[in-house]
Design a protein around this motif. Structure first.
Motif, PDB file in Angstrom:
ATOM      1  N   ASP A 327      -1.757   6.492   8.564  1.00  0.00           N
ATOM      2  CA  ASP A 327      -2.536   5.357   8.060  1.00  0.00           C
ATOM      3  C   ASP A 327      -2.732   5.399   6.551  1.00  0.00           C
ATOM      4  N   ALA A 328      -2.179   6.418   5.900  1.00  0.00           N
ATOM      5  CA  ALA A 328      -2.364   6.577   4.457  1.00  0.00           C
ATOM      6  C   ALA A 328      -1.064   6.267   3.715  1.00  0.00           C
ATOM      7  N   MET A 329      -1.178   6.080   2.414  1.00  0.00           N
ATOM      8  CA  MET A 329      -0.041   5.645   1.600  1.00  0.00           C
ATOM      9  C   MET A 329       0.828   6.803   1.098  1.00  0.00           C
ATOM     10  N   LEU A 330       0.524   8.029   1.517  1.00  0.00           N
ATOM     11  CA  LEU A 330       1.231   9.193   1.000  1.00  0.00           C
ATOM     12  C   LEU A 330       2.730   9.116   1.270  1.00  0.00           C
ATOM     13  N   GLY A 331       3.106   8.832   2.518  1.00  0.00           N
ATOM     14  CA  GLY A 331       4.524   8.771   2.863  1.00  0.00           C
ATOM     15  C   GLY A 331       5.259   7.670   2.135  1.00  0.00           C
ATOM     16  N   HIS A 332       4.612   6.504   1.983  1.00  0.00           N
ATOM     17  CA  HIS A 332       5.229   5.393   1.253  1.00  0.00           C
ATOM     18  C   HIS A 332       5.441   5.753  -0.215  1.00  0.00           C
ATOM     19  N   TYR A 333       4.478   6.472  -0.788  1.00  0.00           N
ATOM     20  CA  TYR A 333       4.605   6.856  -2.192  1.00  0.00           C
ATOM     21  C   TYR A 333       5.821   7.764  -2.396  1.00  0.00           C
ATOM     22  N   TYR A 334       5.996   8.760  -1.512  1.00  0.00           N
ATOM     23  CA  TYR A 334       7.129   9.668  -1.663  1.00  0.00           C
ATOM     24  C   TYR A 334       8.454   8.959  -1.406  1.00  0.00           C
ATOM     25  N   LEU A 335       8.480   8.029  -0.472  1.00  0.00           N
ATOM     26  CA  LEU A 335       9.717   7.280  -0.227  1.00  0.00           C
ATOM     27  C   LEU A 335      10.050   6.395  -1.423  1.00  0.00           C
ATOM     28  N   ALA A 336       9.025   5.801  -2.007  1.00  0.00           N
ATOM     29  CA  ALA A 336       9.254   4.980  -3.202  1.00  0.00           C
ATOM     30  C   ALA A 336       9.785   5.828  -4.351  1.00  0.00           C
ATOM     31  N   ARG A 337       9.271   7.042  -4.498  1.00  0.00           N
ATOM     32  CA  ARG A 337       9.778   7.927  -5.539  1.00  0.00           C
ATOM     33  C   ARG A 337      11.237   8.293  -5.276  1.00  0.00           C
ATOM     34  N   PHE A 338      11.575   8.472  -4.018  1.00  0.00           N
ATOM     35  CA  PHE A 338      12.973   8.750  -3.660  1.00  0.00           C
ATOM     36  C   PHE A 338      13.867   7.593  -4.104  1.00  0.00           C
ATOM     37  N   TYR A 339      13.507   6.362  -3.756  1.00  0.00           N
ATOM     38  CA  TYR A 339      14.308   5.204  -4.131  1.00  0.00           C
ATOM     39  C   TYR A 339      14.350   5.040  -5.645  1.00  0.00           C
ATOM     40  N   GLU A 340      13.225   5.263  -6.294  1.00  0.00           N
ATOM     41  CA  GLU A 340      13.122   5.071  -7.742  1.00  0.00           C
ATOM     42  C   GLU A 340      14.043   6.021  -8.508  1.00  0.00           C
ATOM     43  N   GLN A 341      14.157   7.242  -7.994  1.00  0.00           N
ATOM     44  CA  GLN A 341      14.934   8.264  -8.701  1.00  0.00           C
ATOM     45  C   GLN A 341      16.380   8.361  -8.218  1.00  0.00           C
ATOM     46  N   THR A 342      16.739   7.610  -7.217  1.00  0.00           N
ATOM     47  CA  THR A 342      18.119   7.666  -6.711  1.00  0.00           C
ATOM     48  C   THR A 342      18.830   6.321  -6.847  1.00  0.00           C
ATOM     49  N   GLY A 343      18.345   5.510  -7.788  1.00  0.00           N
ATOM     50  CA  GLY A 343      19.086   4.303  -8.157  1.00  0.00           C
ATOM     51  C   GLY A 343      18.866   3.087  -7.286  1.00  0.00           C
ATOM     52  N   GLU A 344      17.725   2.983  -6.612  1.00  0.00           N
ATOM     53  CA  GLU A 344      17.446   1.791  -5.803  1.00  0.00           C
ATOM     54  C   GLU A 344      16.063   1.245  -6.158  1.00  0.00           C
ATOM     55  N   PRO A 345      15.934   0.671  -7.368  1.00  0.00           N
ATOM     56  CA  PRO A 345      14.618   0.233  -7.849  1.00  0.00           C
ATOM     57  C   PRO A 345      13.995  -0.890  -7.013  1.00  0.00           C
ATOM     58  N   LYS A 346      14.805  -1.791  -6.459  1.00  0.00           N
ATOM     59  CA  LYS A 346      14.228  -2.888  -5.669  1.00  0.00           C
ATOM     60  C   LYS A 346      13.554  -2.333  -4.409  1.00  0.00           C
ATOM     61  N   LYS A 347      14.209  -1.380  -3.751  1.00  0.00           N
ATOM     62  CA  LYS A 347      13.604  -0.755  -2.572  1.00  0.00           C
ATOM     63  C   LYS A 347      12.339   0.010  -2.960  1.00  0.00           C
ATOM     64  N   ALA A 348      12.383   0.637  -4.144  1.00  0.00           N
ATOM     65  CA  ALA A 348      11.211   1.371  -4.615  1.00  0.00           C
ATOM     66  C   ALA A 348      10.046   0.411  -4.828  1.00  0.00           C
ATOM     67  N   MET A 349      10.316  -0.731  -5.474  1.00  0.00           N
ATOM     68  CA  MET A 349       9.268  -1.720  -5.739  1.00  0.00           C
ATOM     69  C   MET A 349       8.635  -2.203  -4.428  1.00  0.00           C
ATOM     70  N   ARG A 350       9.468  -2.549  -3.459  1.00  0.00           N
ATOM     71  CA  ARG A 350       8.960  -3.065  -2.187  1.00  0.00           C
ATOM     72  C   ARG A 350       8.190  -1.997  -1.415  1.00  0.00           C
ATOM     73  N   THR A 351       8.617  -0.749  -1.538  1.00  0.00           N
ATOM     74  CA  THR A 351       7.917   0.336  -0.841  1.00  0.00           C
ATOM     75  C   THR A 351       6.548   0.582  -1.462  1.00  0.00           C
ATOM     76  N   TYR A 352       6.484   0.542  -2.799  1.00  0.00           N
ATOM     77  CA  TYR A 352       5.174   0.646  -3.445  1.00  0.00           C
ATOM     78  C   TYR A 352       4.259  -0.488  -2.983  1.00  0.00           C
ATOM     79  N   GLN A 353       4.820  -1.703  -2.920  1.00  0.00           N
ATOM     80  CA  GLN A 353       4.009  -2.856  -2.509  1.00  0.00           C
ATOM     81  C   GLN A 353       3.535  -2.732  -1.067  1.00  0.00           C
TER      82      GLN A 353
END
Length: 382
Positions: A327-353
């Motif tokens: 129920d917490a945002m911890l997992g989403h934050y780490y997944l967004a960091r994964f996308y952000e640092q591996t060349g998928e900024p759009k997925k990172a943006m949507r995951t943060y949102q």
């Protein structure tokens, strides 16, 4: 200042432990007399608990029980050790008879043999029938009782998993028996031994000779720690040794420290996420406790990933975080960091949102998640 802090710490933990003590008088068929037990249940204990607790059996409960309960209360509050059930066996009027051993072979005889069976066949079954206890059991002794708890190590399957032997007054043959037994033991055993340079002379000498035997034992099942303090006398030793013993026995249970982070995690050749999983699996294997992974430990692994720039590990870390804190945002934050640092900024943006609607945790806030998403949106013009 340090003395003032320790004084108030002692008063606090003593009051906490005192408030939860149950005194039970049981009749022993083995001893043919009544004996008194002092039992401390952990804070919040309930008969409806789904979880069980490790048990610490304290000989010389007349004076050691409160010292043990104060330490366990304090350390469990900070999650350095699990919550435990402490059982003190009062011996003031019976100690001499309880410790009786043969002059010929150093093993318990008569009243000593009866006391040995009293603990294994009456005390533990009584406590386990009334309270929720786990298989992990610790024995604590001081002086003659520190010698006595070692008799359980001479059995093929020891009754206890951990032994805290403080300034032991060994029977003549016991060091040899124990060294031989520990060299061959097939189950995991935690063994803590302590003396002092100011200890009783013959106890100090025998304990140090015994330490020389133990430190060369090549058996991975024996998790051995030894302390020789400088100033404590034989009678003040428990106050110094017990905290060290608990820290050593439950070391893997403790949150990831700065030392563990620096010495172990940053130097890993493999995955820090696997290190995290193995740490908690070890806790389960050793203590029978399925412990929820601490947010502090997730943050330590995430920091190592950032520092070493092995960003691919954020993806498996996110999966574990979602499982532990769904129920917490911890997992989403780490997944967004994964996308952000591996060349998928759009997925990172949507995951943060998408993480915005979840609960804040460990310093992660809704505003932070939106700010991260907005920053990506501004950079890439989405």
């Amino acid at each position: 200042m340090k003395r003032i802090f320790l004084f108030f710490l002692f008063i606090t933990v003593f009051q906490l432990s005192k408030a939860q003590v149950i005194v039970e008088t049981i009749y022993s068929e083995k001893l043919q007399q009544e004996r008194q037990l002092k039992i401390l249940l952990p804070k919040g204990y309930s008969d409806t608990d789904k979880k069980d607790y490790p048990i610490i059996v304290v000989l010389d409960g007349d004076y050691l029980f409160e010292l043990v309960t104060g330490n366990t209360d304090y350390y469990s509050y900070w999650e350095d050790i699990p919550k435990v059930i402490v059982v003190g066996i009062n011996q003031a009027d019976f100690r001499y008879d309880d410790m009786n051993y043969s002059e010929q072979n150093s093993l318990p005889i008569e009243s000593g043999a009866n006391f040995f069976e009293f603990i294994g066949m009456e005390v533990l079954p009584f406590v386990q029938s009334k309270f929720k206890t786990k298989a992990f059991k610790v024995a604590v002794g001081h002086g003659e009782t520190a010698n006595f708890i070692n008799y359980y190590l001479l059995k093929e399957k020891p009754l206890f998993n951990a032994f805290i032997c403080i300034s032991p007054d060994f029977a003549p043959e016991m060091p040899n028996y124990l060294a031989e037994s520990l060299a061959k033991i097939k189950s995991k055993i935690f063994y803590y031994l302590a003396t002092s340079k100011n200890d009783v002379q013959h106890i100090k000498e025998v304990t140090n000779m015994f330490h020389d035997k133990l430190k060369i034992i090549d058996n991975k099942n024996v998790l051995y720690n030894f302390d020789e303090f400088e100033a404590p006398s034989h009678y003040t030793m428990p106050a110094h040794a017990l905290p060290k013993a608990l820290e050593n026995i439950f070391l893997v249970f403790q949150p990831i420290s700065k030392k563990e982070y620096t010495d172990n995690i940053l130097k890993l050749e493999g995955s820090p996420v696997e290190y995290l999983v193995e740490k908690y699996q070890t806790i389960n294997d050793l203590f029978g406790i399925k412990k929820q992974i601490l947010v502090n430990d997730f943050k330590a692994i995430a920091a190592a990933i950032e520092k070493t720039k092995n960003f691919e590990y954020f993806e498996p870390l996110s999966k574990i975080a979602k499982k532990e804190y769904p129920d917490a945002m911890l997992g989403h934050y780490y997944l967004a960091r994964f996308y952000e640092q591996t060349g998928e900024p759009k997925k990172a943006m949507r995951t943060y949102q998408s993480g915005y609607i979840l609960e804040e945790i460990g310093g992660l806030t809704k505003d932070m998640m939106l700010d991260k998403a907005d920053a990506i949106k501004a950079d890439f013009g989405y």
